[in-house]
Design an enzyme around this catalytic site. Sequence first.
Site, mmCIF file in Angstrom:
data_model
loop_
_atom_site.group_PDB
_atom_site.id
_atom_site.type_symbol
_atom_site.label_atom_id
_atom_site.label_comp_id
_atom_site.label_asym_id
_atom_site.label_seq_id
_atom_site.Cartn_x
_atom_site.Cartn_y
_atom_site.Cartn_z
ATOM 1 N N LYS A 184 23.963 46.217 38.465
ATOM 2 C CA LYS A 184 23.879 47.606 38.930
ATOM 3 C C LYS A 184 24.632 48.507 37.958
ATOM 4 C CE LYS A 184 26.416 50.131 41.645
ATOM 5 N NZ LYS A 184 26.269 51.409 40.922
ATOM 6 N N GLY A 237 35.131 49.090 35.985
ATOM 7 C CA GLY A 237 35.191 50.392 36.645
ATOM 8 C C GLY A 237 36.625 50.710 37.015
ATOM 9 N N SER A 238 36.785 51.571 38.004
ATOM 10 C CA SER A 238 38.129 52.039 38.358
ATOM 11 C C SER A 238 38.908 50.966 39.128
ATOM 12 C CB SER A 238 38.014 53.299 39.212
ATOM 13 O OG SER A 238 37.311 52.991 40.396
ATOM 14 N N THR A 239 40.215 51.109 39.118
ATOM 15 C CA THR A 239 41.068 50.173 39.853
ATOM 16 C C THR A 239 40.795 50.265 41.359
ATOM 17 O OG1 THR A 239 42.725 50.171 38.125
ATOM 18 C CG2 THR A 239 43.494 49.595 40.320
ATOM 19 N N GLY A 242 37.706 48.363 42.058
ATOM 20 C CA GLY A 242 38.022 46.935 41.878
ATOM 21 C C GLY A 242 38.701 46.376 43.119
ATOM 22 N N GLU A 260 37.487 44.446 35.123
ATOM 23 C CA GLU A 260 38.009 45.264 34.009
ATOM 24 C C GLU A 260 38.226 46.655 34.574
ATOM 25 O OE1 GLU A 260 38.841 44.327 31.108
ATOM 26 O OE2 GLU A 260 37.934 42.344 31.032
ATOM 27 N N CYS A 294 38.285 53.500 29.005
ATOM 28 C CA CYS A 294 39.328 52.763 29.738
ATOM 29 C C CYS A 294 40.585 52.639 28.895
ATOM 30 C CB CYS A 294 38.816 51.396 30.138
ATOM 31 S SG CYS A 294 38.216 50.453 28.746
#
Length: 488
Positions: A184, A237-239, A242, A260, A294
């Site tokens: 996705k 993506g973002s923390t 995640g 990541e 990032c």
Amino acid sequence: MDLSFDPNALDLSYHHFIGGRRIAPEGRGLPMRRPSDDQANGECPVAGAALVDEAVEVAQQALRSSGWGEVRPRERVRALQRWADLMEEEAPHLARLESVASTRPIAQIVEGDIAVTAEQIRFFAEFADKEGSDVVPTAGTSLGMTLSEPYGVVGAITPWNFPISMAGWKLGPALAAGNAVVLKPSEMTPFSTLFMAELALRAGIPAGLVNVVLGDGPTTGAAITGHPGIAKVSFTGSTAAGAAIMENIARTGVKPMTLELGGKSPQLVFADADLELAASAVARGILSNAGQACVAGSRLIVAEEVAEALAEAIARHMADIRPGPTWSGLTQYSPIISRRQIERIDDIVRRSVAAGAQCRTGGAALDREGYFYAPTLLSGVDQASPAVREEIFGPVLTMQTFREEEEAMALADHPTYGLAAGLFTRDLSRALRLSRALQAGTVWVNRYNRSRDHILPTGGYKSSGIGKDLGREAYRANRKSKSVLIDL
Ligand code: NAD
């Protein structure tokens, strides 16, 4: 060659790609806008749980019927190499599909993102027939082996900031390692990933091994990460997302994942550094993709005695960079992905100024069509400043000064993030000592950015992630290991 193009002349198609076929969307999609000129860009379809089910089933079936995980590995190498070749042959069209929706300037996509991604796919392909199982030392009356096997269907989720590169990071190692993928892309930048999947099919990668489902995180993303048929999750993506994915996986069944995530990376400049080199690298470290990377080097930590000279040199680089629409071949400086993100960047800058920061340059949106934010340098900040604490994901560089090395290292340490760090010094022993001490997954010395050494893995310490992309590690993360012991 001038790569400029007319975005309105581009024929965009809105669909999913499952089992080697375009699947027409159902229901309402998510409105998309072009960052370069704020024009509507159609609607991104949203796959529900039923369509994700179908994609996973198709992928499992394709693995069985093609024998992708079991064929002679060299066949996988060849197919992936053909795919990389096709990406290069189709670079102009692939780049337009990326450029029309994203923040990536067309020239940088062709010369950078596509060229590097094709090379990385070839790099990963080469592991397929070189990495494998081992016979291990056990008692002489037995034979012990660790067998390396693909997982099956990998669920991959990518962000909007480098769509082609991120799709390559996920698809390359997963396919080389013998898996199928349900991917996705971001709901803001789906077009280039869809075309990459079509090119994979044309390259001879069996239908159903690369499936792309479009949609948002909470609906489509969650359906992928929580699906019992997805054997492993690979996310960038973002923390915050995640953490939501970890929670979803814990609730729906345990499975391995690579995450990541975000960063707030420091760039430390010592008084003995080559200041010209440092100024150019530090500026590039924050201006690349307008800070929407990032590994953006968003915190400059500089020795007091050279701080003024360095700040002036960086401000000159900031003034020189040329903004423009992503579809102009002359553009150097990217737009920001969305209006919401422009507002967020501005809010953090304003709150930081209210808390005492001095804005040396920038500090506002650019007065032009689209979403552009001026390259910004903030000094007079401390560790509590919002601009130092929060991942801004924009072109905002904070500057803090130090007297002693110890003070520099204390400033460099972020409570949450540990993705990358830069170090500028001519003192080799300091460089080695601090490279060890810095709490970051990557340390660059006298440079600040990734090279084409794909063997170097990338990934975060602390909340910047779990596991690695790139390198041997990324290939191995797509294989599981079985221990076999045979009594002779
Ligand atoms: P994001 O987390 O908002 O979205 C990333 C992807 O995850 C999108 O496809 C989104 O639809 C999906 N998603 C969101 N919530 C989800 C959920 N609950 N379940 C499943 N999927 C979900 O990030 P973004 O704004 O697209 O990208 C920017 C972020 O990505 C930054 O924090 C940046 O640091 C990070 N990033 C990290 C790396 C790295 O290598 N560490 C590389 C690029 C970007």
